[in-house]
Structures are given as structure tokens and as C-alpha cells.
Design an enzyme around this catalytic site. Sequence first.
Site, PDB file in Angstrom:
ATOM      1  N   GLY A  69      -9.305  -9.774  -2.188  1.00  0.00           N
ATOM      2  CA  GLY A  69      -8.187 -10.228  -1.355  1.00  0.00           C
ATOM      3  C   GLY A  69      -7.666 -11.589  -1.772  1.00  0.00           C
TER       4      GLY A  69
ATOM      5  NE  ARG B 184      -4.144  -1.897   1.842  1.00  0.00           N
ATOM      6  CZ  ARG B 184      -5.006  -2.448   2.672  1.00  0.00           C
ATOM      7  NH1 ARG B 184      -4.784  -2.391   3.980  1.00  0.00           N
ATOM      8  NH2 ARG B 184      -6.088  -3.043   2.240  1.00  0.00           N
TER       9      ARG B 184
ATOM     10  N   GLY C 258     -12.981  -4.104  -0.439  1.00  0.00           N
ATOM     11  CA  GLY C 258     -14.366  -3.633  -0.369  1.00  0.00           C
ATOM     12  C   GLY C 258     -14.734  -2.645  -1.464  1.00  0.00           C
TER      13      GLY C 258
ATOM     14  CE  LYS D  19     -20.855 -19.097   3.502  1.00  0.00           C
ATOM     15  NZ  LYS D  19     -21.242 -18.566   4.818  1.00  0.00           N
TER      16      LYS D  19
END
Length: 399
Positions: free
Chosen positions: A357, A38, A380, A199
Site C-alpha cells: 500500500g 480496482r 496482503g 517494522k
Amino acid sequence: MAKFKTLDDLGEVAGKVALVRVDLNLPMQEGRASDVTRVEAVRPTILELADKGAKILLLAHFGRPKGQRNSTMSTSYVQDDVEDVLGKEVMYISEVSGPVVEQSIGILRNGDIGLLENVRFWPGEEANDPEFARAIAAHGDFYVNDAFSAAHRAHASTEGLARLLPAYAGRAMEAELKALDAALGNPQAPVAAVVGGAKVSTKLDVLENLVGKVQHLIIGGGMANTFLAARGVDVGKSLCEHDLTATANRIMDSADHAGCTVHLPYDVVVAKEFAANPPSVRICNVHEVAADEMILDVGPQAVEALADVLKTCRTLVWNGPMGAFEIEPFDRATVALAKTAAALTEGGSLISVAGGGDTVAALAHAGAKDDFTFVSTAGGAFLEWMEGKQLPGVAALTA
Ligand code: ADP
Ligand code: MG
């Protein structure tokens, strides 16, 4: 894509104070960052501003202090790591506004860098309190946002400040927005989307957005089991959300209407236990899964067919691994498809954008990460973008 200003639009900035929102939420191990990706991402922006003689104030969050000072979550913990990556000294400043910040600016010379305290120590940050934002903005001449990963939050440092000061996208933000626009905003067709992972429930909005935008929707991972079950396949002991089969059917119907082909595996890799190279591992047709078996990866025939689909496409957007890639041999479909996408990208026929991720880890494992056109580490924010949502931090830059 709505237009936004970049560092190219900056005029003379020598001696001016730049408030630069960055992502310094680094994973820590024994007091040092275990991964500085980052910081590397924001290095070009910071060094460019330093070269131009701006006084740079870095603004970031670190952990989840929930609006209170918390000595274990001070940005001072990442000061050494930031200095190492930038190759420059960085001055830690224990506030984000007020006299301490003002005095520090007085000490900084042109091109120097200050690191403000964790902006989430103040409740005004997450509340996007205009008064809090104004107090910070008072110190700056302009605002640069280089933290795409925080752009899905409408916080003071990601959204509020952009409305109070001349606002610019940093180089990392600029690259991210351009790549995402090329992948889904304004892509070259045909477009394929690979959606995998555990999922369906975590990616419902993603799937619903994609069926209206892409020509090929390739479903893998655990979520493929829910779609297979919806089509009447007995998936045995596989991870499967049986309560979502109606939803899966609805998604397949809307894909039909939109002219989007949904690709589900027709052969799979199954095993009786979730372990590395278990004796029970075998490849079978989806209709031959035994009651005590789990589907843990897409099968080799399906992978070959999917590679052929990718060869016909100009654009690929990928989120979620095709199988339980952390454990051998269930990494094979993900690795093979990632290598195909990387080769097509190298060959110039495919624009490939991936994020998530586990997806980033899977592409790195496949040795394909560097050959993709763009790999987003934003988590996100990347998912919300795949859901077709407006990101407040981006919207504020383009206003
Ligand atoms: P990302 O972080 O890239 O968005 P997800 O978190 O949605 O991806 O999904 C990644 C997880 O999905 C991995 O831990 C992987 O092991 C799991 N997974 C993929 N395929 C299967 C499967 N067939 N059965 C169980 N888990 C799976
Ligand atoms: Mg994940």
C-alpha cells in the site's frame, strides 16, 4: 510456475454464464468511490467476455459484513462507479444464488453484466463452505478469477468455485502472476530486493524467504534501525524493535550462508522531531546518531551506493519505503532509488516489480510508478507471495 488457463483457452462462450470474481472493495467517500483503480484493473477481462457474448455475473466482497446482510455494505453502492468505468450498464442482483439470480440471468442478454450482492453477506463465503460454493456454481458455466488481491484467502468465491467449474485467470490475474513469476519465481539474476517500511515484525517471513532467493537484500525504512541496532549501532530515539535484534542477526547469518549480501545504510537522515523540514534535520554517519535523534531516512551516500548495486542487477522486487516518505525531506532516498529503478527499467536492463500500500503511494509520489515493469496493488496477497506462500486462489487455478 504451474500452468493456469487464461481467457485465451476459452472456447465459444456466447450465451454462457461467466462467474467472474473481481475486487470491488473500493474506498468510498460520500457515497462514491474515491479511487476506481480496482475497477480499471478488471475492465479488460469484463469487456473481453462481454465482446465474446458471455453473460457476466460479477462476484465480489465489499467491506467486512462478517457473514450477515448489512445494508451499508451492499455492492449496489459501487454499481454507478462500475458502470462509469466500464461504460456499460450493470444490473444489480440482490443475491448470489437462488431464484433471484436465475431470473436475472434470464433477463440478461448476451454480453450483459450483472453485479451480485456482497458475497461476504453469507457465512459460507469465508468458511469456504462447499454447499455455498455449489449453490453459486450452479448458475455458472465457467469461473474467472481476476482478483489477485483476494487470492490469499481460501474463500468460496476465490477458491471453492475454482474447484467446481472450469476455471480461468482473468487478464489482470494473468498479468500479476506473470510479473510475480518474473520477479521471484523464475527471475533473471542478479536479483535485488528492497525491503523497507516501519517494522521488521510485520515482514519477518518476507525477509526470511528473500535471503534464500535474492543476491542483494537492501534494507531501509524503520526496519533498518532494528538491523543496525543488532550490529551494535546506537539508534537513539529511532523507531526500533529492540526485542528483535536476535532475529535480525539470525536473518543476517542465513543471508551469509545463502550468499546474499545484506545492505544496510551507513549514512542516515536524522531529526529530533517528526515534522516537515524540522530545524534539527541533519545527515550523519550511522555511528553519530545522538540519543535524542531519530533516523527517518537513508542518507545520500548510501543511496548512491544502492543505485550502483541496482545497476548490476537484472531483477528488482520492492516492498516498503526507504524512509518516512510522507513527510519532507524524508522522502528523498525513496524518491531517488525509485527514479533509478525506473530509469534502469526504461533502459531495458532491469525488470522491476513492486507492491504494498505505502510502496505504491511512494512510487507514485516519486513519479516512478508507471515506469516500473509491474506495480501490484494487492497488499496482503502481494506480501504473502513475497513470503513464499502458496496462495489458495492461485493454487486452485493451477490445479
Ligand atoms: P507497505 O504498505 O508498502 O507494505 P509499510 O506499511 O511496511 O509499507 O511501511 C510504510 C511506513 O513505514 C510509512 O508510513 C513510513 O512512514 C514508515 N517508515 C519508513 N521509514 C521509517 C523510519 N525510518 N521511521 C519511522 N517510520 C518509517
Ligand atoms: Mg502499509
